[in-house]
Design a protein around this motif. Sequence first.
Motif, PDB file in Angstrom:
ATOM      1  N   LEU A  86       0.939  -1.196  -0.151  1.00  0.00           N
ATOM      2  CA  LEU A  86      -0.048   0.101   0.087  1.00  0.00           C
ATOM      3  C   LEU A  86       0.826   1.224  -0.121  1.00  0.00           C
ATOM      4  O   LEU A  86       1.883   1.226   0.672  1.00  0.00           O
ATOM      5  CB  LEU A  86      -1.077   0.127   1.016  1.00  0.00           C
ATOM      6  CG  LEU A  86      -2.037  -0.861   1.421  1.00  0.00           C
ATOM      7  CD1 LEU A  86      -2.682  -0.899   2.635  1.00  0.00           C
ATOM      8  CD2 LEU A  86      -3.118  -0.564   0.197  1.00  0.00           C
ATOM      9  N   GLU A 144      -8.746   0.568  -2.190  1.00  0.00           N
ATOM     10  CA  GLU A 144      -7.593   0.242  -2.175  1.00  0.00           C
ATOM     11  C   GLU A 144      -6.810  -0.790  -1.845  1.00  0.00           C
ATOM     12  O   GLU A 144      -5.993  -1.619  -2.054  1.00  0.00           O
ATOM     13  CB  GLU A 144      -6.823   1.656  -1.655  1.00  0.00           C
ATOM     14  CG  GLU A 144      -5.196   1.591  -1.851  1.00  0.00           C
ATOM     15  CD  GLU A 144      -4.608   3.003  -1.629  1.00  0.00           C
ATOM     16  OE1 GLU A 144      -4.109   3.633  -2.405  1.00  0.00           O
ATOM     17  OE2 GLU A 144      -4.724   3.480  -0.611  1.00  0.00           O
ATOM     18  N   ARG A 159      -7.892  -3.897  -3.844  1.00  0.00           N
ATOM     19  CA  ARG A 159      -6.878  -3.674  -5.024  1.00  0.00           C
ATOM     20  C   ARG A 159      -5.656  -4.526  -4.645  1.00  0.00           C
ATOM     21  O   ARG A 159      -5.011  -5.059  -5.539  1.00  0.00           O
ATOM     22  CB  ARG A 159      -6.647  -2.265  -5.697  1.00  0.00           C
ATOM     23  CG  ARG A 159      -5.883  -2.218  -6.793  1.00  0.00           C
ATOM     24  CD  ARG A 159      -6.080  -0.985  -7.413  1.00  0.00           C
ATOM     25  NE  ARG A 159      -5.790   0.361  -6.573  1.00  0.00           N
ATOM     26  CZ  ARG A 159      -4.625   0.821  -6.693  1.00  0.00           C
ATOM     27  NH1 ARG A 159      -3.569   0.152  -7.600  1.00  0.00           N
ATOM     28  NH2 ARG A 159      -4.105   1.786  -6.061  1.00  0.00           N
TER      29      ARG A 159
END
Length: 460
Positions: free
Chosen positions: A27, A300, A303
Amino acid sequence: MSAVKPLLLNLFEMNCVSHITHGLWRLPGNRRHTFEDVEYWTTLARTAEEAGFDAVFLADVVGAYDVFRGGPETALREGLQIPSNDPLLVVPAMAVVTEHLGFGVTFSTSYEPPFAFARRMSTLDHLTRGRVGWNVVTSYLPNAARNFGLADEIEHDHRYAIADEFMEVVYKLWEGSWDDDAVVADRDRGVYTDPTRVRYVHHTGEHFRVAGPHLTSPSPQRTPLVVQATASRAGIEFAGRHAELVFTGGPDEASVRRTIAAVREAAVRHGRQAEDVKFVVQASVVTGRTAAEVAAKVAEHERFDSLDGRLAHASLPFDPTAHPRDRTVGEALAAEGRLDDPATRGFPLEQRIADFLDATGRFARTFSVAGEPHVVVAEIERWLDDVGIDGINLTQHHSYGTLEDFGEFVVPRLRERGRRPEGYVKGQTMRERFGGAGPHLPPDHPGRRFAGGRGLRGRT
């Protein structure tokens, strides 16, 4: 108005890149890859204390995840708990930059002897001024057994029999080997320790032989707060005898309620008070200022989520990604030369993978919430009041974003609701923080039966 149940609040961590957040070390802005730098841990500790957390709870394993795809390659690629460093060694660094934060460390009773471990934990209890707890585990990875000279895992219930004797040894060392007043530090007489107040333990059992005496003088708690992670039948019985804090979970809230009730009943059977045991669960929380901000974070996370990481973590004995999705589970197992599973043989593989993802997905866990602060607080209050838990181990998806968000958005509202204290009690030990009446084991705890040398033979 009656008092509300307060929330026990821990940050769930591990001395590795990818603990239980598969793929999320990638991330943007995540600091997880710096876990081998002491600054990662000192910053984490300061941030957790500023946010008012009770403790950092450190998981551990002593083997690699090498069942999936027949080796450790997937775990290595994913950083899945390998590389992984010793959890005990980062505690002094965190302790020296904090005054109140507690530290729960995981250590297995299955493979290493109790004498050296007892010394290490007493040392940590001294260095932290009583701010440590021990998460008692029995280890489950096949590779862990091979790392310590065994051909395969020790059978589950036998691991708990070994653990019971391990506990007896450390209780004898921590509670019975030294009197409270053994250290006199008399400069005039030249006597540091009164030898009449220190004892051998002379333990001779099925699994361990330990002479003693304990090498460390009595620490602030003597025995660190006893924590255990369990939901199994043997584990519940063990928890009823020993645990003061139980880290548990389950596929649904009803199963967690059953575990809580079973442990409390076991505690009473072993002469303890049902309320002596507190319960925490792993919790996933994503929050932010607005619903749109929360949704963006969730998207996010999804993902970067890694299916391979989760399959390896589950030690899945076959690889569903290597088969056409229109096969059944039985057909996939047969193609790999593995035994068919009657319970799942007719399941389409596509559906089985979807079910697996639902069961292990980051936002599908039993205790999971993504939402604005008021949504998060309402859900946590429901867990406390309706499910009966006492606290959470907060999963850190992003270091240090998850911790910072919870501290900024959630903790103040929990305080407004009476669920978190406004500050810390100076000098409070880990045991006192988690509900103990004092720094030491309560009188009805089995470890106290050795206090003052009772049940021990011989003296130095």
